[in-house]
Design a protein around this motif. Sequence first.
Motif, PDB file in Angstrom:
ATOM      1  N   HIS A   1       1.502 -36.241 -19.725  1.00  0.00           N
ATOM      2  CA  HIS A   1       0.555 -35.386 -20.394  1.00  0.00           C
ATOM      3  C   HIS A   1      -0.405 -34.784 -19.387  1.00  0.00           C
ATOM      4  N   LYS A   2      -0.872 -33.571 -19.681  1.00  0.00           N
ATOM      5  CA  LYS A   2      -1.796 -32.882 -18.795  1.00  0.00           C
ATOM      6  C   LYS A   2      -2.893 -32.221 -19.621  1.00  0.00           C
ATOM      7  N   TRP A   3      -4.160 -32.414 -19.193  1.00  0.00           N
ATOM      8  CA  TRP A   3      -5.282 -31.783 -19.879  1.00  0.00           C
ATOM      9  C   TRP A   3      -5.194 -30.281 -19.658  1.00  0.00           C
ATOM     10  N   VAL A   4      -5.258 -29.509 -20.731  1.00  0.00           N
ATOM     11  CA  VAL A   4      -5.117 -28.064 -20.633  1.00  0.00           C
ATOM     12  C   VAL A   4      -6.459 -27.361 -20.771  1.00  0.00           C
ATOM     13  N   LYS A   5      -7.179 -27.641 -21.869  1.00  0.00           N
ATOM     14  CA  LYS A   5      -8.394 -26.890 -22.131  1.00  0.00           C
ATOM     15  C   LYS A   5      -9.275 -27.630 -23.119  1.00  0.00           C
ATOM     16  N   ASN A   6     -10.576 -27.541 -22.937  1.00  0.00           N
ATOM     17  CA  ASN A   6     -11.534 -28.077 -23.889  1.00  0.00           C
ATOM     18  C   ASN A   6     -12.111 -26.904 -24.674  1.00  0.00           C
ATOM     19  N   ILE A   7     -12.064 -26.980 -26.007  1.00  0.00           N
ATOM     20  CA  ILE A   7     -12.588 -25.914 -26.850  1.00  0.00           C
ATOM     21  C   ILE A   7     -13.808 -26.449 -27.581  1.00  0.00           C
ATOM     22  N   PRO A   8     -15.014 -25.989 -27.226  1.00  0.00           N
ATOM     23  CA  PRO A   8     -16.207 -26.458 -27.925  1.00  0.00           C
ATOM     24  C   PRO A   8     -16.228 -25.921 -29.357  1.00  0.00           C
ATOM     25  N   LEU A   9     -16.569 -26.788 -30.296  1.00  0.00           N
ATOM     26  CA  LEU A   9     -16.630 -26.397 -31.704  1.00  0.00           C
ATOM     27  C   LEU A   9     -18.059 -26.066 -32.095  1.00  0.00           C
ATOM     28  N   PRO A  10     -18.240 -25.205 -33.103  1.00  0.00           N
ATOM     29  CA  PRO A  10     -19.588 -24.898 -33.572  1.00  0.00           C
ATOM     30  C   PRO A  10     -20.269 -26.145 -34.132  1.00  0.00           C
ATOM     31  N   SER A  11     -21.586 -26.103 -34.206  1.00  0.00           N
ATOM     32  CA  SER A  11     -22.312 -27.244 -34.770  1.00  0.00           C
ATOM     33  C   SER A  11     -21.995 -27.382 -36.256  1.00  0.00           C
ATOM     34  N   GLY A  12     -22.153 -28.595 -36.766  1.00  0.00           N
ATOM     35  CA  GLY A  12     -21.906 -28.853 -38.182  1.00  0.00           C
ATOM     36  C   GLY A  12     -20.473 -29.213 -38.515  1.00  0.00           C
ATOM     37  N   ILE A  13     -19.648 -29.436 -37.507  1.00  0.00           N
ATOM     38  CA  ILE A  13     -18.258 -29.842 -37.741  1.00  0.00           C
ATOM     39  C   ILE A  13     -18.111 -31.292 -37.316  1.00  0.00           C
ATOM     40  N   TYR A  14     -17.679 -32.129 -38.271  1.00  0.00           N
ATOM     41  CA  TYR A  14     -17.531 -33.558 -38.016  1.00  0.00           C
ATOM     42  C   TYR A  14     -16.174 -34.025 -38.531  1.00  0.00           C
ATOM     43  N   ASN A  15     -15.673 -35.079 -37.950  1.00  0.00           N
ATOM     44  CA  ASN A  15     -14.475 -35.755 -38.458  1.00  0.00           C
ATOM     45  C   ASN A  15     -13.362 -34.768 -38.807  1.00  0.00           C
ATOM     46  N   VAL A  16     -12.749 -34.212 -37.803  1.00  0.00           N
ATOM     47  CA  VAL A  16     -11.662 -33.259 -38.013  1.00  0.00           C
ATOM     48  C   VAL A  16     -10.579 -33.910 -38.856  1.00  0.00           C
ATOM     49  N   ARG A  17     -10.195 -33.254 -39.936  1.00  0.00           N
ATOM     50  CA  ARG A  17      -9.159 -33.769 -40.845  1.00  0.00           C
ATOM     51  C   ARG A  17      -7.763 -33.509 -40.300  1.00  0.00           C
ATOM     52  N   GLY A  18      -7.602 -32.330 -39.720  1.00  0.00           N
ATOM     53  CA  GLY A  18      -6.284 -31.981 -39.203  1.00  0.00           C
ATOM     54  C   GLY A  18      -6.322 -30.653 -38.480  1.00  0.00           C
ATOM     55  N   THR A  19      -5.268 -30.372 -37.722  1.00  0.00           N
ATOM     56  CA  THR A  19      -5.174 -29.127 -36.972  1.00  0.00           C
ATOM     57  C   THR A  19      -3.787 -28.533 -37.121  1.00  0.00           C
ATOM     58  N   ALA A  20      -3.703 -27.236 -36.939  1.00  0.00           N
ATOM     59  CA  ALA A  20      -2.425 -26.531 -36.917  1.00  0.00           C
ATOM     60  C   ALA A  20      -2.592 -25.360 -35.971  1.00  0.00           C
ATOM     61  N   ALA A  21      -1.533 -24.986 -35.287  1.00  0.00           N
ATOM     62  CA  ALA A  21      -1.589 -23.876 -34.349  1.00  0.00           C
ATOM     63  C   ALA A  21      -0.414 -22.937 -34.582  1.00  0.00           C
ATOM     64  N   SER A  22      -0.630 -21.666 -34.281  1.00  0.00           N
ATOM     65  CA  SER A  22       0.424 -20.668 -34.392  1.00  0.00           C
ATOM     66  C   SER A  22       0.594 -19.983 -33.037  1.00  0.00           C
ATOM     67  N   ALA A  23       1.745 -20.145 -32.431  1.00  0.00           N
ATOM     68  CA  ALA A  23       2.026 -19.478 -31.155  1.00  0.00           C
ATOM     69  C   ALA A  23       2.175 -17.975 -31.371  1.00  0.00           C
ATOM     70  N   ALA A  24       2.671 -17.572 -32.539  1.00  0.00           N
ATOM     71  CA  ALA A  24       2.873 -16.151 -32.828  1.00  0.00           C
ATOM     72  C   ALA A  24       1.548 -15.389 -32.892  1.00  0.00           C
ATOM     73  N   THR A  25       0.515 -15.994 -33.485  1.00  0.00           N
ATOM     74  CA  THR A  25      -0.779 -15.318 -33.609  1.00  0.00           C
ATOM     75  C   THR A  25      -1.778 -15.760 -32.546  1.00  0.00           C
ATOM     76  N   GLY A  26      -1.488 -16.872 -31.866  1.00  0.00           N
ATOM     77  CA  GLY A  26      -2.399 -17.395 -30.856  1.00  0.00           C
ATOM     78  C   GLY A  26      -3.659 -17.985 -31.452  1.00  0.00           C
ATOM     79  N   LYS A  27      -3.562 -18.526 -32.665  1.00  0.00           N
ATOM     80  CA  LYS A  27      -4.740 -19.075 -33.340  1.00  0.00           C
ATOM     81  C   LYS A  27      -4.584 -20.568 -33.603  1.00  0.00           C
ATOM     82  N   LEU A  28      -5.726 -21.244 -33.597  1.00  0.00           N
ATOM     83  CA  LEU A  28      -5.802 -22.671 -33.890  1.00  0.00           C
ATOM     84  C   LEU A  28      -6.612 -22.830 -35.166  1.00  0.00           C
TER      85      LEU A  28
END
Length: 70
Positions: A1-28
């Motif tokens: 594994h290799k660290w790629v990037k740290n993405i700071p999140l806006p304030s008020g976001i806690y306990n991430v429930r889940g994530t999904a990414a789209s390579a086609a749109t480039g969005k997380l």
Amino acid sequence: HKWVKNIPLPSGIYNVRGTAASAATGKLYIAYHTRPYEAHNPGGLLCIAGAGIVAWRVPAFRRYHAGDPG
């Protein structure tokens, strides 16, 4: 594994429930809670563009399901 990037999140976001990414749109997409101490609060949905910029943020007043028209 290799660290790629740290993405700071806006304030008020806690306990991430889940994530999904789209390579086609480039969005997380990140589902999250709005309070650090309650697991049963409404939370929200966040979309981050490829450059780490918040594209949109929606408070979750309803549940999101795959294939939901909106």
